[in-house]
Design a protein around this motif. Structure first.
Motif, PDB file in Angstrom:
ATOM      1  N   ASP A 131       1.062  -9.134  21.498  1.00 27.29           N
ATOM      2  CA  ASP A 131       2.171  -8.577  20.725  1.00 27.29           C
ATOM      3  C   ASP A 131       1.557  -7.515  19.820  1.00 27.29           C
ATOM      4  N   GLU A 133       2.914  -4.889  18.436  1.00 29.30           N
ATOM      5  CA  GLU A 133       3.750  -4.486  17.316  1.00 29.30           C
ATOM      6  C   GLU A 133       3.418  -5.310  16.064  1.00 29.30           C
ATOM      7  N   ASN A 134       3.202  -6.615  16.268  1.00 30.61           N
ATOM      8  CA  ASN A 134       2.909  -7.517  15.149  1.00 30.61           C
ATOM      9  C   ASN A 134       1.424  -7.870  15.040  1.00 30.61           C
TER      10      ASN A 134
END
Length: 154
Positions: A131, A133-134
């Motif tokens: 992930d 984005e995070n």
């Protein structure tokens, strides 16, 4: 060699200079059989036979640069567009998988930007989906099977 936590696969072996070698379908040559190579060959068969990834998208033991240092990844599965779908780190069965193992594959992945990570010592297998984005990864129960729609980044 030790029985691993994979289905039983058929391999080709030969003896060379008093050492056993195993045929690597991806590299198309015999490789000296070490405990880590035994795991790597099972992972390759798992990806080919269970997950149905095409041989043409799998690469084994290539050098990459990480922070200017030459490192070697174990197995990579590419997307047809050349981006990396799965990065695999293999350890010998007697090597315990620790946070350090995940740190190692995470460092490699900073360069490679894979969608999924797999870490295996042949007995225990861990799968993660990235992930970006995070800035984290999530453990998954399995890797996705090969599908034509898997060809784009998730």
């Amino acid at each position: 060699m030790q029985k691993l936590n994979f289905q039983a696969y058929t391999f080709r072996f030969k003896n060379s200079e008093n050492k056993t070698a195993i045929f690597d379908e991806i590299r198309k040559k015999f490789i000296i059989l070490t405990p880590e190579e035994w795991v790597r060959q099972h992972v390759v068969r798992f990806l080919l036979e269970e997950k149905k990834y095409p041989k043409s998208l799998i690469n084994v033991e290539k050098v990459l640069l990480v922070n200017g240092l030459r490192k070697r990844y174990d197995v990579v599965v590419f997307n047809p567009d050349g981006s990396i779908h799965i990065l695999v780190e293999c350890k010998a069965p007697e090597v315990k998988i620790t946070q350090g193992t995940f740190d190692q594959i995470a460092r490699y992945n900073m360069t490679m930007k894979s969608s999924f990570l797999m870490v295996s010592n042949g007995l225990n297998h861990y799968f993660c989906q990235m992930d970006y984005e995070n800035e984290k990864y999530q453990f998954q129960p399995e890797l996705p099977d090969y599908k034509i729609e898997n060809t784009s980044k998730l």
